[in-house]
Design an enzyme around this catalytic site. Structure first.
Site, PDB file in Angstrom:
ATOM      1  N   SER A 144       0.825  -1.213   0.000  1.00 50.75           N
ATOM      2  CA  SER A 144       0.000   0.000   0.000  1.00 50.75           C
ATOM      3  C   SER A 144       0.850   1.250   0.000  1.00 50.75           C
ATOM      4  CB  SER A 144      -0.857   0.053   1.269  1.00 50.75           C
ATOM      5  OG  SER A 144      -1.734  -1.010   1.324  1.00 50.75           O
ATOM      6  N   HIS A 165      -1.038  -2.804  -7.353  1.00 51.46           N
ATOM      7  CA  HIS A 165      -1.778  -2.415  -6.151  1.00 51.46           C
ATOM      8  C   HIS A 165      -3.279  -2.516  -6.395  1.00 51.46           C
ATOM      9  CE1 HIS A 165      -2.974   0.798  -3.018  1.00 51.46           C
ATOM     10  NE2 HIS A 165      -2.818  -0.354  -2.419  1.00 51.46           N
ATOM     11  N   GLU A 177      -3.451  -0.159  -9.613  1.00 53.70           N
ATOM     12  CA  GLU A 177      -2.331   0.734  -9.886  1.00 53.70           C
ATOM     13  C   GLU A 177      -1.141  -0.141 -10.290  1.00 53.70           C
ATOM     14  OE1 GLU A 177      -3.093   4.614  -7.076  1.00 53.70           O
ATOM     15  OE2 GLU A 177      -2.259   2.872  -6.077  1.00 53.70           O
ATOM     16  N   ASN A 215      -3.487   6.122  -2.459  1.00 52.47           N
ATOM     17  CA  ASN A 215      -3.233   6.221  -1.013  1.00 52.47           C
ATOM     18  C   ASN A 215      -2.590   7.541  -0.597  1.00 52.47           C
ATOM     19  OD1 ASN A 215      -4.468   3.873  -0.359  1.00 52.47           O
ATOM     20  ND2 ASN A 215      -2.611   2.633  -0.319  1.00 52.47           N
TER      21      ASN A 215
HETATM   22  C1  LIG Z   1      -5.395   0.865   1.797  1.00 52.98           C
HETATM   23  C2  LIG Z   1      -5.248   0.128   0.490  1.00 52.98           C
HETATM   24  O1  LIG Z   1      -3.885   0.103   0.084  1.00 52.98           O
HETATM   25  C3  LIG Z   1      -6.085   0.596  -0.662  1.00 52.98           C
HETATM   26  C4  LIG Z   1      -7.561   0.313  -0.500  1.00 52.98           C
HETATM   27  O2  LIG Z   1      -8.016  -0.781  -0.718  1.00 52.98           O
HETATM   28  S1  LIG Z   1      -8.480   1.599   0.014  1.00 52.98           S
HETATM   29  C5  LIG Z   1     -10.104   0.935   0.134  1.00 52.98           C
HETATM   30  C6  LIG Z   1     -10.841   1.016  -1.164  1.00 52.98           C
HETATM   31  N1  LIG Z   1     -12.172   0.489  -0.975  1.00 52.98           N
HETATM   32  C7  LIG Z   1     -13.235   1.267  -0.776  1.00 52.98           C
HETATM   33  O3  LIG Z   1     -13.130   2.487  -0.766  1.00 52.98           O
HETATM   34  C8  LIG Z   1     -14.508   0.525  -0.543  1.00 52.98           C
HETATM   35  C9  LIG Z   1     -15.665   1.466  -0.381  1.00 52.98           C
HETATM   36  N2  LIG Z   1     -16.911   0.695  -0.201  1.00 52.98           N
HETATM   37  C10 LIG Z   1     -17.607   0.222  -1.240  1.00 52.98           C
HETATM   38  O4  LIG Z   1     -17.295   0.425  -2.406  1.00 52.98           O
HETATM   39  C11 LIG Z   1     -18.859  -0.532  -0.897  1.00 52.98           C
HETATM   40  O5  LIG Z   1     -19.260  -0.168   0.397  1.00 52.98           O
HETATM   41  C12 LIG Z   1     -18.665  -2.102  -0.956  1.00 52.98           C
HETATM   42  C13 LIG Z   1     -18.452  -2.532  -2.414  1.00 52.98           C
HETATM   43  C14 LIG Z   1     -17.496  -2.575  -0.104  1.00 52.98           C
HETATM   44  C15 LIG Z   1     -19.877  -2.772  -0.391  1.00 52.98           C
HETATM   45  O6  LIG Z   1     -21.001  -2.235  -1.024  1.00 52.98           O
HETATM   46  P1  LIG Z   1     -22.326  -1.875  -0.199  1.00 52.98           P
HETATM   47  O7  LIG Z   1     -23.368  -1.440  -1.178  1.00 52.98           O
HETATM   48  O8  LIG Z   1     -21.923  -0.951   0.896  1.00 52.98           O
HETATM   49  O9  LIG Z   1     -22.727  -3.208   0.504  1.00 52.98           O
HETATM   50  P2  LIG Z   1     -23.360  -4.506  -0.062  1.00 52.98           P
HETATM   51  O10 LIG Z   1     -24.808  -4.276  -0.392  1.00 52.98           O
HETATM   52  O11 LIG Z   1     -23.020  -5.533   0.962  1.00 52.98           O
HETATM   53  O12 LIG Z   1     -22.552  -4.817  -1.385  1.00 52.98           O
HETATM   54  C16 LIG Z   1     -22.863  -4.271  -2.673  1.00 52.98           C
HETATM   55  C17 LIG Z   1     -22.585  -5.311  -3.689  1.00 52.98           C
HETATM   56  O13 LIG Z   1     -21.220  -5.674  -3.638  1.00 52.98           O
HETATM   57  C18 LIG Z   1     -21.095  -7.080  -3.449  1.00 52.98           C
HETATM   58  N3  LIG Z   1     -19.907  -7.329  -2.628  1.00 52.98           N
HETATM   59  C19 LIG Z   1     -19.478  -6.613  -1.578  1.00 52.98           C
HETATM   60  N4  LIG Z   1     -18.358  -7.155  -1.088  1.00 52.98           N
HETATM   61  C20 LIG Z   1     -18.069  -8.230  -1.862  1.00 52.98           C
HETATM   62  C21 LIG Z   1     -17.042  -9.189  -1.860  1.00 52.98           C
HETATM   63  N5  LIG Z   1     -16.043  -9.172  -0.965  1.00 52.98           N
HETATM   64  N6  LIG Z   1     -17.069 -10.163  -2.806  1.00 52.98           N
HETATM   65  C22 LIG Z   1     -18.040 -10.201  -3.708  1.00 52.98           C
HETATM   66  N7  LIG Z   1     -19.055  -9.313  -3.770  1.00 52.98           N
HETATM   67  C23 LIG Z   1     -19.067  -8.350  -2.847  1.00 52.98           C
HETATM   68  C24 LIG Z   1     -22.369  -7.485  -2.752  1.00 52.98           C
HETATM   69  O14 LIG Z   1     -22.660  -8.842  -2.962  1.00 52.98           O
HETATM   70  C25 LIG Z   1     -23.374  -6.576  -3.388  1.00 52.98           C
HETATM   71  O15 LIG Z   1     -23.805  -7.108  -4.621  1.00 52.98           O
HETATM   72  P3  LIG Z   1     -25.265  -6.767  -5.154  1.00 52.98           P
HETATM   73  O16 LIG Z   1     -25.228  -5.320  -5.530  1.00 52.98           O
HETATM   74  O17 LIG Z   1     -25.395  -7.675  -6.315  1.00 52.98           O
HETATM   75  O18 LIG Z   1     -26.193  -7.065  -4.037  1.00 52.98           O
HETATM   76  N1  LIG Z   2      -6.341  -4.127   3.514  1.00 51.43           N
HETATM   77  C1  LIG Z   2      -6.404  -3.356   2.444  1.00 51.43           C
HETATM   78  O1  LIG Z   2      -7.407  -2.667   2.237  1.00 51.43           O
HETATM   79  C2  LIG Z   2      -5.272  -3.321   1.454  1.00 51.43           C
HETATM   80  C3  LIG Z   2      -5.507  -2.794   0.179  1.00 51.43           C
HETATM   81  C4  LIG Z   2      -4.466  -2.783  -0.767  1.00 51.43           C
HETATM   82  C5  LIG Z   2      -3.215  -3.278  -0.406  1.00 51.43           C
HETATM   83  N2  LIG Z   2      -3.026  -3.790   0.849  1.00 51.43           N
HETATM   84  C6  LIG Z   2      -1.703  -4.349   1.139  1.00 51.43           C
HETATM   85  O2  LIG Z   2      -1.770  -5.756   0.902  1.00 51.43           O
HETATM   86  C7  LIG Z   2      -0.933  -6.454   1.828  1.00 51.43           C
HETATM   87  C8  LIG Z   2      -1.762  -7.439   2.623  1.00 51.43           C
HETATM   88  O3  LIG Z   2      -2.792  -6.757   3.293  1.00 51.43           O
HETATM   89  P1  LIG Z   2      -4.066  -7.532   3.873  1.00 51.43           P
HETATM   90  O4  LIG Z   2      -5.032  -6.493   4.290  1.00 51.43           O
HETATM   91  O5  LIG Z   2      -4.479  -8.630   2.952  1.00 51.43           O
HETATM   92  O6  LIG Z   2      -3.408  -8.184   5.196  1.00 51.43           O
HETATM   93  P2  LIG Z   2      -3.949  -9.424   6.062  1.00 51.43           P
HETATM   94  O7  LIG Z   2      -3.423  -9.206   7.429  1.00 51.43           O
HETATM   95  O8  LIG Z   2      -5.405  -9.615   5.853  1.00 51.43           O
HETATM   96  O9  LIG Z   2      -3.214 -10.687   5.365  1.00 51.43           O
HETATM   97  C9  LIG Z   2      -1.833 -10.880   5.351  1.00 51.43           C
HETATM   98  C10 LIG Z   2      -1.586 -12.390   5.213  1.00 51.43           C
HETATM   99  O10 LIG Z   2      -0.199 -12.611   4.957  1.00 51.43           O
HETATM  100  C11 LIG Z   2       0.197 -13.775   5.699  1.00 51.43           C
HETATM  101  N3  LIG Z   2       1.652 -13.722   5.850  1.00 51.43           N
HETATM  102  C12 LIG Z   2       2.381 -12.893   6.639  1.00 51.43           C
HETATM  103  N4  LIG Z   2       3.704 -13.140   6.471  1.00 51.43           N
HETATM  104  C13 LIG Z   2       3.796 -14.140   5.557  1.00 51.43           C
HETATM  105  C14 LIG Z   2       4.886 -14.833   4.947  1.00 51.43           C
HETATM  106  N5  LIG Z   2       6.155 -14.530   5.244  1.00 51.43           N
HETATM  107  N6  LIG Z   2       4.612 -15.814   4.037  1.00 51.43           N
HETATM  108  C15 LIG Z   2       3.343 -16.110   3.718  1.00 51.43           C
HETATM  109  N7  LIG Z   2       2.274 -15.478   4.252  1.00 51.43           N
HETATM  110  C16 LIG Z   2       2.496 -14.516   5.152  1.00 51.43           C
HETATM  111  C17 LIG Z   2      -0.575 -13.674   6.997  1.00 51.43           C
HETATM  112  O11 LIG Z   2      -0.654 -14.939   7.637  1.00 51.43           O
HETATM  113  C18 LIG Z   2      -1.931 -13.168   6.491  1.00 51.43           C
HETATM  114  O12 LIG Z   2      -2.805 -14.232   6.162  1.00 51.43           O
HETATM  115  C19 LIG Z   2      -0.234  -5.365   2.658  1.00 51.43           C
HETATM  116  O13 LIG Z   2       0.978  -5.037   2.059  1.00 51.43           O
HETATM  117  C20 LIG Z   2      -1.223  -4.201   2.567  1.00 51.43           C
HETATM  118  O14 LIG Z   2      -0.601  -2.951   2.767  1.00 51.43           O
HETATM  119  C21 LIG Z   2      -4.022  -3.841   1.779  1.00 51.43           C
END
Ligand SMILES: C[C@H](O)CC(=O)SCCNC(=O)CCNC(=O)[C@H](O)C(C)(C)COP(=O)(O)OP(=O)(O)OC[C@H]1O[C@@H](n2cnc3c(N)ncnc32)[C@H](O)[C@@H]1OP(=O)(O)O
Ligand SMILES: NC(=O)c1ccc[n+]([C@@H]2O[C@H](COP(=O)([O-])OP(=O)(O)OC[C@H]3O[C@@H](n4cnc5c(N)ncnc54)[C@H](O)[C@@H]3O)[C@@H](O)[C@H]2O)c1
Length: 309
Positions: A144, A165, A177, A215
């Site tokens: 991330s 990413h 990304e 991010n």
């Molecule tokens: C930090 C990292 O590096 C980077 C990141 O990842 S940052 C995070 C980025 N993610 C976001 O910003 C997520 C924002 N949230 C969302 O987009 C939405 O809330 C969400 C898609 C997670 C859930 O949607 P929401 O409408 O709130 O809930 P919900 O009704 O349960 O789900 C909507 C649809 O998505 C589907 N869905 C949600 N999660 C799912 C999953 N894990 N797998 C499959 N389908 C899923 C549901 O089945 C539902 O389908 P439908 O429309 O056919 O009923």
């Molecule tokens: N959580 C998010 O929304 C998100 C989104 C994008 C990217 N990421 C990045 O993805 C990566 C994983 O995040 P996550 O949220 O899936 O974490 P998580 O804690 O859900 O999963 C991490 C997994 O890695 C396993 N693990 C740790 N060390 C290991 C090793 N040496 N060999 C094999 N397996 C090992 C752990 O047992 C665990 O199951 C991180 O680098 C995070 O920054 C996270």
């Protein structure tokens, strides 16, 4: 001149590797992200090996994939439940699991790492993998926030190393990304770009800068929401409602922080503060530090800013 610089950036290639068409994928880390990426890769016909540290964790990963696939087919095969079940079984057949990285990377075209967000642990893993994986195998990290070049420096395949990413939840979020470092070859970059498209995602090209595009904008926003709450300028609930109804975000910042994992978000910010201590955008939050110290990491542990039981 710009073209020349581009050639230098992408042209480094010690191994004359051509475009790799990615068919066999090894995903290291079966947590939220690894399981999601495995699901999407298997759903698009790739042969996937998912690796984690124990069989119990891997069993949980497969359960997560199954649960998510059920949600996908409910919509996609609404009128044909049998075809939906067939699809689930076909996808699951494309996924095998392993706790042995050495055997898991044999024959692999792409090793994608999604383990804990810790530079040293990622470097150790890739340094080992570099000796075990075939020469043509591309390495990528789903980090991330960590510089891809810091992770790849632990290997001797700088030209075959990039960033991919994904966003959480992977089956739903359309963006990937794609990150090239100054030593990623053009062939590797193109292979990663193509792979993202084959997965049905929309890729964007990113430089290897802290937080890439999303991010770098998004994590300071989450932290500012927490600091706003700490200053007593709004309740968590009201801030969440405000951002959902005011700007149309699907989740508020506290809900989303819990969804991502507070440990991941704190780790990102701590790392950036170390690099640039005077940047006020990277200021810490006492509440975040406390919750993480208490193991309240969000949805995955049952409690974060909110409770989930
Ligand atoms: C930090 C990292 O590096 C980077 C990141 O990842 S940052 C995070 C980025 N993610 C976001 O910003 C997520 C924002 N949230 C969302 O987009 C939405 O809330 C969400 C898609 C997670 C859930 O949607 P929401 O409408 O709130 O809930 P919900 O009704 O349960 O789900 C909507 C649809 O998505 C589907 N869905 C949600 N999660 C799912 C999953 N894990 N797998 C499959 N389908 C899923 C549901 O089945 C539902 O389908 P439908 O429309 O056919 O009923
Ligand atoms: N959580 C998010 O929304 C998100 C989104 C994008 C990217 N990421 C990045 O993805 C990566 C994983 O995040 P996550 O949220 O899936 O974490 P998580 O804690 O859900 O999963 C991490 C997994 O890695 C396993 N693990 C740790 N060390 C290991 C090793 N040496 N060999 C094999 N397996 C090992 C752990 O047992 C665990 O199951 C991180 O680098 C995070 O920054 C996270």
């Amino acid at each position: 001149m710009a073209f020349f610089a581009h050639q230098i950036r992408r042209g480094f290639s010690s191994s004359a590797v051509r475009n790799v068409v990615i068919k066999q994928v090894t995903i290291i880390g079966g947590g939220q992200m690894g399981a999601g990426i495995a699901q999407v890769a298997a759903s698009t016909g790739h042969s996937v090996t998912l690796v984690d540290t124990s069989d119990d964790i891997l069993k949980k990963s497969i359960k997560t994939i199954e649960g998510s696939l059920k949600r996908v087919v409910k919509k996609k095969f609404a009128d044909k439940p049998e075809a939906g079940e067939e699809f689930i079984q076909k996808v699951l057949k494309n996924v095998s699991t392993s706790t042995d990285v050495g055997s898991a990377v044999q024959g692999s075209d792409l090793v994608l790492e999604a383990i804990v967000e810790n530079l040293k642990i990622k470097q150790d893993l890739f340094s080992r993998l570099d000796k075990l994986a075939p020469a043509h195998t591309i390495f990528a990290s789903n980090t991330s926030s960590l510089p891809i070049s810091d992770i790849s420096s632990a290997t001797n395949r700088l030209d075959r190393f990039g960033g991919l990413h994904f966003f959480n939840p992977v089956p739903m979020m359309k963006l990937v990304e794609v990150i090239g470092t100054s030593t990623t070859s053009q062939e590797t970059f193109d292979s990663l770009l193509n792979f993202s498209k084959v997965l049905g995602k929309t890729p964007v090209s990113c430089k290897d800068t802290p937080g890439f595009i999303v991010n770098r904008l998004f994590v300071p926003y989450l932290y500012e929401a927490i600091r706003l709450y700490e200053r007593g300028h709004g309740s968590k609930e009201d801030i969440d409602i405000a951002m959902k109804l005011g700007v149309g975000y699907p989740m508020g910042p506290f809900e989303l922080s819990d969804y991502i994992g507070l440990d991941t978000i704190k780790f990102i910010m701590d790392g950036w503060r170390e690099m640039d201590p005077d940047n006020t955008l990277f200021a810490p939050s006492e509440l975040m530090d406390k919750l993480v110290a208490e193991g309240k990491l969000g949805k995955k542990t049952g409690e974060g800013f909110y409770k989930y039981k």
